[in-house]
Design a protein around this motif. Structure first.
Motif, short mmCIF file in Angstrom:
data_model
loop_
_atom_site.label_atom_id
_atom_site.label_comp_id
_atom_site.label_asym_id
_atom_site.label_seq_id
_atom_site.Cartn_x
_atom_site.Cartn_y
_atom_site.Cartn_z
N THR A 180 0.84 -1.24 -0.02
CA THR A 180 -0.05 0.06 0.13
C THR A 180 0.62 1.00 0.07
OG1 THR A 180 -1.64 -1.15 1.30
CG2 THR A 180 -1.75 1.06 1.36
N ASP A 181 0.67 2.13 -0.84
CA ASP A 181 1.42 3.28 -1.01
C ASP A 181 0.79 4.76 -0.64
OD1 ASP A 181 0.75 3.37 -3.47
OD2 ASP A 181 2.75 3.05 -4.47
N PHE A 182 -0.54 4.51 -0.98
CA PHE A 182 -1.18 5.92 -0.67
C PHE A 182 -2.66 5.53 -0.39
CE2 PHE A 182 -4.31 9.01 -2.48
CZ PHE A 182 -3.67 10.02 -1.94
N VAL A 183 -3.21 6.40 0.58
CA VAL A 183 -4.57 6.17 1.28
C VAL A 183 -5.02 7.38 1.22
CG1 VAL A 183 -3.82 3.85 2.44
CG2 VAL A 183 -3.58 6.06 3.72
N LEU A 184 -6.48 7.25 1.51
CA LEU A 184 -7.40 8.39 1.74
C LEU A 184 -8.53 7.73 2.09
CD1 LEU A 184 -6.59 11.29 0.82
CD2 LEU A 184 -7.80 10.92 -1.47
N GLY A 185 -9.37 8.58 2.98
CA GLY A 185 -10.58 8.26 3.71
C GLY A 185 -10.70 7.42 4.79
N GLU A 186 -11.47 6.50 4.97
CA GLU A 186 -11.94 5.73 6.18
C GLU A 186 -11.67 4.10 5.41
OE1 GLU A 186 -15.36 6.86 8.29
OE2 GLU A 186 -15.55 8.29 6.79
N PHE A 187 -11.25 3.36 6.52
CA PHE A 187 -11.11 2.01 5.98
C PHE A 187 -11.55 1.25 7.31
CE2 PHE A 187 -8.00 4.48 3.42
CZ PHE A 187 -8.09 3.74 2.43
N PRO A 188 -12.06 -0.14 7.17
CA PRO A 188 -12.63 -0.86 8.07
C PRO A 188 -11.56 -1.84 8.82
CG PRO A 188 -13.05 -1.90 6.12
CD PRO A 188 -12.32 -0.74 5.54
N TRP A 189 -10.18 -1.46 8.42
CA TRP A 189 -8.98 -2.05 9.28
C TRP A 189 -8.05 -0.72 9.11
CZ3 TRP A 189 -9.77 -2.32 3.80
CH2 TRP A 189 -8.85 -2.12 3.29
N GLN A 190 -7.07 -1.32 10.19
CA GLN A 190 -6.15 -0.18 10.59
C GLN A 190 -5.09 0.02 9.38
OE1 GLN A 190 -4.36 0.13 14.45
NE2 GLN A 190 -6.25 1.13 15.16
N VAL A 191 -5.25 0.74 8.23
CA VAL A 191 -4.68 1.07 7.31
C VAL A 191 -3.14 1.55 7.50
CG1 VAL A 191 -5.28 3.08 6.26
CG2 VAL A 191 -4.70 1.23 4.63
N ALA A 192 -2.34 1.30 6.67
CA ALA A 192 -1.05 1.73 6.96
C ALA A 192 -0.07 1.81 5.42
CB ALA A 192 -0.11 0.90 7.84
N VAL A 193 0.19 2.98 5.31
CA VAL A 193 1.15 3.21 4.01
C VAL A 193 2.59 2.37 4.31
CG1 VAL A 193 2.52 4.83 2.62
CG2 VAL A 193 0.30 5.30 3.18
N GLY A 194 2.78 1.41 3.35
CA GLY A 194 3.99 0.59 3.56
C GLY A 194 3.58 -0.77 3.83
N GLU A 195 2.12 -0.95 4.09
CA GLU A 195 1.84 -2.07 4.46
C GLU A 195 2.01 -3.16 3.46
OE1 GLU A 195 -2.01 -3.36 7.23
OE2 GLU A 195 -2.59 -2.79 4.94
N GLN A 196 2.32 -4.54 3.64
CA GLN A 196 2.69 -5.36 2.73
C GLN A 196 1.64 -6.63 3.03
OE1 GLN A 196 6.75 -6.32 2.38
NE2 GLN A 196 7.05 -4.87 0.71
N ALA A 197 1.43 -7.29 1.77
CA ALA A 197 0.57 -8.46 2.08
C ALA A 197 1.03 -9.37 0.91
CB ALA A 197 -0.97 -8.23 1.77
N ARG A 198 1.11 -10.57 1.09
CA ARG A 198 1.04 -11.82 0.01
C ARG A 198 -0.19 -12.21 -0.64
NH1 ARG A 198 4.80 -15.89 -1.65
NH2 ARG A 198 6.04 -13.97 -1.69
N ALA A 199 -0.32 -11.80 -1.85
CA ALA A 199 -1.63 -11.94 -2.45
C ALA A 199 -1.65 -13.12 -3.49
CB ALA A 199 -2.15 -10.68 -3.20
N ASN A 200 -2.60 -13.97 -3.40
CA ASN A 200 -2.79 -15.14 -4.27
C ASN A 200 -4.01 -14.87 -4.99
OD1 ASN A 200 -0.66 -16.84 -4.25
ND2 ASN A 200 -1.18 -17.52 -2.26
N ASP A 201 -4.04 -14.72 -6.30
CA ASP A 201 -5.14 -14.67 -7.04
C ASP A 201 -5.57 -15.68 -7.97
OD1 ASP A 201 -5.60 -11.86 -6.47
OD2 ASP A 201 -4.24 -11.14 -8.12
N TYR A 202 -7.01 -16.19 -7.76
CA TYR A 202 -7.32 -17.42 -8.44
C TYR A 202 -8.60 -16.75 -9.51
CZ TYR A 202 -5.25 -19.82 -4.86
OH TYR A 202 -4.11 -20.44 -3.93
N VAL A 203 -8.70 -17.33 -10.53
CA VAL A 203 -9.94 -16.90 -11.53
C VAL A 203 -10.81 -17.81 -11.99
CG1 VAL A 203 -8.33 -14.94 -12.48
CG2 VAL A 203 -8.18 -16.95 -13.66
N HIS A 204 -11.79 -17.44 -12.09
CA HIS A 204 -12.96 -18.29 -12.88
C HIS A 204 -13.98 -17.03 -13.57
CE1 HIS A 204 -15.96 -21.58 -13.31
NE2 HIS A 204 -16.92 -20.48 -13.31
#
Lengths: 61, 445
Positions: free
Chosen positions: B165-189
Motif C-alpha cells: 500500500t503506498d497511498f491512502v485516503l478516507g476511511e477503512f474498516p481496518w487499521q490501514v498503513a502506508v507501506g503495509e505489505q501483503a502476500r496476494a494469491n489470485d485465482y480466476v474463474h
C-alpha cells in the motif's frame, strides 16, 4: 444469439449446397450460344467455336 | 441468535460526523458511522485511529507522499447491486513483477445496512469485490497453489505477488498503513476473481466480479466516461463468452447433416449414360473438314448437370476437342474445349509422367430436350492413328459445392475459436502460468 445465427447460416449453407446439386450447378464457365442455325447438323464446319484459337500444350517435362 | 432482526426500513442517508485532524487541524468527515477502524486526513494524509474519540494519530509522514486522485471522489453515492453505497476510502497499491512496478486502485464503499464492499481498478478494468463468507479450499502441488474451490466453483491460480500500500485516503474498516505489505494469491474463474491476502496478522479472502467501467460510471452517475480498458485482465470475460465450444458442437451437427445430404443426393442422382461413341483420327489422312456431329440423344428429367467425358490413347501427345452441346429444340448451345494430354519419360530424377488419358467436364444446368454434340478434334501435326471415346451422362454429382459448403461451415467456429484462443493466451501470458510457447521463448531469450 450467435448460436442461432450460426445455426441459421449453417442450414442455409447445407440447403444451398443441396440446391446447387439439385439444379446441377457447376463452377465451370461455359460459353452459351443462342440461335445456333439448324444447318450446323448438316454442315458442322459452318459452326465457329470460340475455342478455335486455343494454344495447345506440346511439351512434357 | 433467536432474536428476530428488525424489519428493514427505508434506507436513511448516513449522517456524517465532523472532527478535526490532530496533526494539521483540517476538518475530517467520518462517513462510516463508527464502523471504520482508521481514517486518513485529506490534508496532511496522516492516518488516524477512527475508533478513538480524539482520532489518535497512527501514522504520519515526514515528507509528502505521491498523492493520487480517485476517479470516484470520496463521498460519492451510487446504487450497486440494488443497494446505496458511499465511497469512503481510497488506496493505491502496487507490486513489482520482473522489476516492473504495477499499480492498481481500491475504493472502499459503505452502506449502513449492508456494510463494506470494494471496487478495484487496474488500467480501466473494474472489479466489484466483497469479503468471502466461507473459507475456500486450496489445492496445491509441492506448495504451489493450483486451484481454489469456492461455493462449488473451481478457480485456477493466476498469480502470486506481494502487494504494497503506498497511498491512502478516507476511511477503512481496518487499521490501514502506508507501506503495509501483503502476500496476494489470485485465482480466476471469469468473470470472478478469488483473492487471498495474507499479512503478518491475518488472512482474508475476497471475491471480485468483473464489472465494466460504464456500469460503475452509471451506478455513481459520474461525469464523462470511464478510462478505456487496456489489455486483457485476469478475470475479464472472454468476448466469445465460452461460445466457441458450443459453436463446434453445432458445426459437428451441421457437418453430419451435410454428410447426410451428400449421401441422399448421391443416391438420388441418376448418373444416366445418355450417349457413348468411339472415334478415331489419323493425321496422315488427307485433310478435310475435321468437325462432325454425333447422333442425337435425349436428356430427360429436371434441369440438371451433364458430364462429357473423353478418353484418348494419347502417349506423349495431345488431342484437343472443341465441343458444342447443341439443343435442337431451342437452338441453344454450350461451347467448350477440352484437352487430353499424357506425357511420360525418364530422366536423372527417375521416371516421370504428367497429364492423363481421360478428361471429363460438367456442363451446368442443362434443361431437358433433344441434343447432339458437335465435335472438332485437333491433334499434333505429326501424330498417327488416335482413337478416342466420348461419353455423356446426365445428372451427375458435383462434389465441389459440398466442399465449399463444408469450408463455409468450418469458418465461423474456426475464427471464433481463434479469437477465444488468442484472448485466453493474452490473459494467461500475464499470469504465473504463461502458455508453454511463451514460457519457452522467454527461456530461450
Amino acid at each position: 444469439m450467435l448460436r442461432k445465427l450460426y445455426l441459421l447460416y449453417g442450414l442455409l449453407i447445407v440447403g444451398g449446397s443441396a440446391f446447387a446439386q439439385y439444379r446441377g450447378w457447376s463452377l465451370n464457365s461455359m460459353n452459351q450460344v443462342h440461335n445456333v442455325p439448324r444447318s450446323v447438323r448438316d454442315n458442322p464446319g459452318s459452326y465457329r467455336s470460340v475455342y478455335n484459337s486455343y494454344h495447345h500444350y506440346t511439351g512434357g517435362k | 441468535m433467536s432474536s428476530t432482526p428488525p424489519p428493514p426500513g427505508p434506507p436513511q442517508k448516513p449522517a456524517a460526523k465532523a472532527l478535526n485532524c490532530p496533526q494539521c487541524g483540517a476538518a475530517i468527515t467520518l462517513r462510516a458511522l463508527g464502523q471504520a477502524a482508521s481514517v486518513v486526513c485529506e490534508s496532511c494524509h496522516c492516518i488516524l485511529d477512527a475508533k478513538t474519540p480524539q482520532l489518535e494519530i497512527l501514522q504520519t509522514f515526514s515528507k509528502a507522499i505521491a498523492a493520487d486522485r480517485p476517479l470516484i471522489p470520496l463521498g460519492t453515492r451510487g446504487k450497486l447491486r440494488g443497494a446505496d453505497y458511499e465511497v469512503i476510502g481510497f488506496q493505491r497499491r502496487g507490486t513489482v513483477i520482473d522489476g516492473i512496478r504495477y499499480f492498481w486502485h481500491e475504493y472502499v464503499l459503505f452502506n449502513p445496512y449492508k456494510g463494506f464492499r470494494y471496487l478495484t481498478e487496474y488500467q480501466g478494468h473494474w472489479n466489484d469485490v466483497t469479503v468471502c463468507k466461507e473459507q475456500p479450499i486450496v489445492e496445491t502441488r509441492v506448495s504451489i497453489p493450483l486451484v481454489a474451490n469456492y461455493l462449488g466453483e473451481v478457480y485456477r491460480h493466476f498469480q502470486t505477488s506481494d502487494a504494497t500500500t503506498d497511498f491512502v485516503l478516507g476511511e477503512f474498516p481496518w487499521q490501514v498503513a502506508v507501506g503495509e505489505q501483503a502476500r496476494a494469491n489470485d485465482y480466476v474463474h471469469p468473470p470472478r476473481l478469488l483473492s487471498m491476502e495474507r499479512t503478518a496478522g491475518e488472512t482474508t479472502w475476497s471475491l471480485g466480479e468483473y464489472t465494466s467501467g460504464r456500469d460503475i460510471w452509471s451506478a455513481f452517475r459520474l461525469p464523462g466516461s470511464p478510462p478505456a480498458p487496456q489489455g486483457v485482465f485476469a478475470n475479464q470475460p472472454s468476448p466469445s463468452g465460452g461460445g466457441a465450444r458450443q459453436l463446434w458442437a453445432f458445426f459437428a451437427l451441421l457437418a453430419l447433416l451435410l454428410l447426410g445430404v451428400i449421401i441422399v443426393t448421391d443416391f438420388s442422382e441418376s448418373k444416366t449414360p445418355v450417349f457413348s461413341a468411339s472415334y478415331h483420327l489419323n493425321a496422315g489422312e488427307p485433310k478435310g473438314e475435321a468437325s462432325f456431329v454425333t447422333e442425337p440423344f435425349e436428356l430427360t428429367g429436371r434441369t440438371s448437370s451433364v458430364e462429357v467425358s473423353t478418353n484418348a490413347n494419347v502417349s506423349n501427345s495431345w488431342i484437343y476437342l472443341n465441343y458444342a452441346l447443341i439443343n435442337t429444340d431451342t437452338e441453344q448451345a454450350w461451347d467448350f474445349g477440352r484437352e487430353v494430354s499424357y506425357y511420360y519419360g525418364y530422366d536423372s530424377d527417375g521416371s516421370w509422367h504428367e497429364g492423363s488419358q481421360s478428361d471429363s467436364v460438367v456442363v451446368p444446368s442443362v434443361p431437358a430436350g433433344h441434343y447432339y454434340l458437335r465435335i472438332e478434334p485437333e491433334v499434333a501435326p505429326n501424330h498417327g492413328f488416335l482413337a478416342y471415346t466420348v461419353d455423356v451422362r446426365r445428372d451427375v454429382p458435383v462434389p465441389v459445392f459440398y466442399g465449399i459448403g463444408f469450408v463455409a461451415l468450418l469458418l465461423p467456429p474456426l475464427l471464433y475459436g481463434w479469437r477465444s484462443w488468442t484472448f485466453e493466451r493474452a490473459r494467461w501470458s500475464e499470469s504465473d502460468h504463461p502458455p508453454m510457447q511463451l514460457q519457452k521463448s522467454e527461456e530461450d531469450d
